[in-house]
Design a protein around this motif. Sequence first.
Motif, short mmCIF file in Angstrom:
data_model
loop_
_atom_site.label_atom_id
_atom_site.label_comp_id
_atom_site.label_asym_id
_atom_site.label_seq_id
_atom_site.Cartn_x
_atom_site.Cartn_y
_atom_site.Cartn_z
N SER A 117 0.83 -1.21 0.00
CA SER A 117 0.00 0.00 0.00
C SER A 117 0.86 1.26 0.00
O SER A 117 0.35 2.36 0.07
N GLY A 118 2.17 1.09 -0.05
CA GLY A 118 3.06 2.25 -0.11
C GLY A 118 3.49 2.76 1.25
O GLY A 118 4.30 3.68 1.35
N SER A 119 2.94 2.19 2.30
CA SER A 119 3.38 2.59 3.65
C SER A 119 3.07 1.44 4.60
O SER A 119 2.43 0.46 4.23
N HIS A 135 12.17 2.76 -9.70
CA HIS A 135 12.22 2.77 -11.16
C HIS A 135 10.77 2.83 -11.65
O HIS A 135 10.31 1.95 -12.37
N TRP A 136 10.03 3.83 -11.13
CA TRP A 136 8.75 4.30 -11.68
C TRP A 136 7.50 3.55 -11.24
O TRP A 136 6.39 3.92 -11.64
N ASP A 137 7.65 2.50 -10.44
CA ASP A 137 6.47 1.72 -10.05
C ASP A 137 5.95 2.15 -8.69
O ASP A 137 6.07 1.45 -7.70
N LEU A 138 5.35 3.34 -8.66
CA LEU A 138 4.82 3.87 -7.40
C LEU A 138 3.60 3.04 -6.97
O LEU A 138 2.72 2.76 -7.79
N PRO A 139 3.53 2.65 -5.68
CA PRO A 139 2.31 1.95 -5.23
C PRO A 139 1.07 2.80 -5.54
O PRO A 139 1.05 4.00 -5.23
N GLN A 140 0.06 2.19 -6.12
CA GLN A 140 -1.12 2.93 -6.57
C GLN A 140 -1.80 3.70 -5.42
O GLN A 140 -2.26 4.83 -5.64
N PRO A 141 -1.88 3.12 -4.21
CA PRO A 141 -2.52 3.90 -3.13
C PRO A 141 -1.82 5.24 -2.87
O PRO A 141 -2.49 6.21 -2.52
N LEU A 142 -0.52 5.31 -3.08
CA LEU A 142 0.16 6.60 -2.90
C LEU A 142 -0.24 7.57 -4.02
O LEU A 142 -0.40 8.77 -3.78
N GLY A 181 -2.29 11.45 -4.28
CA GLY A 181 -1.62 12.61 -4.90
C GLY A 181 -0.27 12.30 -5.50
O GLY A 181 0.30 13.11 -6.21
N GLY A 182 0.28 11.13 -5.17
CA GLY A 182 1.55 10.72 -5.77
C GLY A 182 2.66 11.71 -5.46
O GLY A 182 2.75 12.26 -4.37
N TRP A 183 3.55 11.93 -6.44
CA TRP A 183 4.70 12.81 -6.21
C TRP A 183 4.32 14.28 -6.14
O TRP A 183 5.16 15.14 -5.85
N MET A 184 3.05 14.60 -6.39
CA MET A 184 2.61 15.98 -6.16
C MET A 184 2.57 16.28 -4.66
O MET A 184 2.56 17.43 -4.25
N GLU A 185 2.54 15.22 -3.86
CA GLU A 185 2.44 15.37 -2.41
C GLU A 185 3.80 15.22 -1.72
O GLU A 185 4.54 14.27 -1.99
N ARG A 186 4.10 16.11 -0.84
CA ARG A 186 5.32 16.07 -0.06
C ARG A 186 5.44 14.77 0.74
O ARG A 186 6.53 14.21 0.90
N ASP A 187 4.31 14.28 1.21
CA ASP A 187 4.33 13.07 2.03
C ASP A 187 4.95 11.88 1.30
O ASP A 187 5.54 10.99 1.95
N THR A 188 4.83 11.83 -0.01
CA THR A 188 5.38 10.70 -0.77
C THR A 188 6.90 10.61 -0.57
O THR A 188 7.47 9.52 -0.56
N ALA A 189 7.55 11.76 -0.40
CA ALA A 189 9.01 11.76 -0.15
C ALA A 189 9.32 11.00 1.14
O ALA A 189 10.29 10.23 1.20
#
Length: 434
Positions: A85-87, A118-125, A129-137
Motif C-alpha cells: 500500500s506504499g506505507s 524505477h517508476w512503479d509507485l504503489p497505486q494507493p500513494l 496525490g503521488g509525487w505531487m504530495e510532499r508526504d510521498t518523499a
Amino acid sequence: MGLPEDFRWGVATAAYQIEGAVAEDGRGPSTWDTFSHTPGRTRDGHTGDVACDHYHRWPEDVALMAGLGVDAYRFSIAWPRVQPSGSGAVNAKGLDFYDRLVDGLLLAGIAPAATLYHWDLPQPLEDAGGWMERDTAYRFAEFSYLAAERLSDRVDMWITLNEPVVVTAYGYAFGVYAPGRTLLLDALPTAHHQLLGHGLAVNALRSRGARSVGLTNHYSPAWAASPADQPAADAFDAFMNRLFTDPVLLGRYPDLMGDAPFIRSEDMSVIASPVDFLGVNYYNPTRIATPAEGPLPFDIVDITEYPTTGMGWPIVPDAFLSLLRTLDSRYDLPPLHITENGCSFADEPGPDGAVDDPSRIEFLDAHIAAVRTAVDEGVDIRGYFAWSLLDNFEWAEGYHPRFGLVHVDYETQKRTPKTSYGWYRDLIASSKRR
Ligand code: FCB
C-alpha cells in the motif's frame, strides 16, 4: 591510461519491465499496472503482467549474467512488493524475493546494484496525490530504510531514483507514462518531492549501513537548431540536464524553479546530502527550437542527419562524450557510473534460430569508446551498465522495442543470447586480461 583496474562492467533492468508476477506473494498494484491496463495507454495494450517472467526465472537470468562475466547487475526493487500500500508494514514475501536474488548474484560473483524507484509507485500513494504530495518523499525514505534493513549487508550500490526527470515530464506533465497526468508546468512539485525523497532516502540508507549511495539521472545534450534557438536550448538543458543534478551536487535549483512555495528552505541541505556516485543514463541528444506558442520555453525537433535506433533515437556517440565532458566541467563530480546505455532494434531469430544484431554491437562499441576517451581525459567513471540484459516491457511502447543482449520469445519465454551478448562477454574478458 585506459579504464581503471576495478572498472565495473554490468547490465541493467527494472522490476516492472521484466518481473511479471504482478499479483503474486502479496504484491500490490503500482501506477504502471493501472496505466498499462487503461485502454489506449500502451501500444497494443501491452502490460507488464507477465513480462519476462523474471520473478520465476531469475536463476536462469543470473546464469546468463554469469555467462557474460559481468561484475555487477543493476536491478530495481519493486516498492509495491515490499509495501503493497506504499506505507506501513513490510510484506515479507516481497523482500524475500530480492533476498534470494541478491544471494544468487553473490554466489555467481556479481555485485548487486539496487534501484529503489524505477517508476512503479504503489497505486494507493498515487491515489493520495503521488509525487505531487510532499508526504510521498517521506514514504519513499521509509521504504528505502526497510529495503536497506534487509539487504544492505549484501547490496553493493544503492540508486535512490531512476530518471526523475522522466517521471516529472512524461508521467505528470505530458501524461504519456504512468500516472498519465497532464499538468504541464504545474507538475514541478513532483521534481522537488522526488529530490526530497532522494535526500531523505540517502540518509535512511546510510543509517541502515548502506555502503554506496547515489541517484541516476537521464541526460540529453541540447542542440540549438540555430544560433537564435540557443536560449530555448538552454531552457531545455536546465530542465533535462540540471533540474535533478544542480540541487544534489550544488545545493541549488537552476533558475527555472524560481521561489516555489513547495520548497522549504531546510529541504536544500537534505537534497544536497553527499552521494558516493552519480548514475548517468545516456541514449541520444535532443535538438531544440524556439516554440511559436505553447506553455513550454522550448520545442523538440527531429535530428535527421544521423542513423537511428528502433526507437527512432539518433545514434550520436560523440554527444555522449560531450555530455561526459560537460558534466565534468560543470560540477565537482563524485565518481560516475554509466547506469544505462543501449539501443533497440527489431531483432528476431534467423532460420537457424540465431539472433544476429550487428547494429547493437556497433552502437555499444562506439559508446564504450566514448567512455574510454572521457576516462583518458580524466573523467572519473567507474562502471558501465548496458541497457538491457533482456528484451523487456519498454513502457508505453510495450514489447515492440527490443533492447536486450538476450532475445526473449514472449510466447515461450525462451531466452536466446544475441550476437551482441557474445561480443560484450569477449569485451569484458579481454578487459580483465590486460
Ligand atoms: C530509460 C529507462 C529504462 C528504459 C530505457 C530504454 O529511460 O530508465 O527503464 O526504458 O530508457
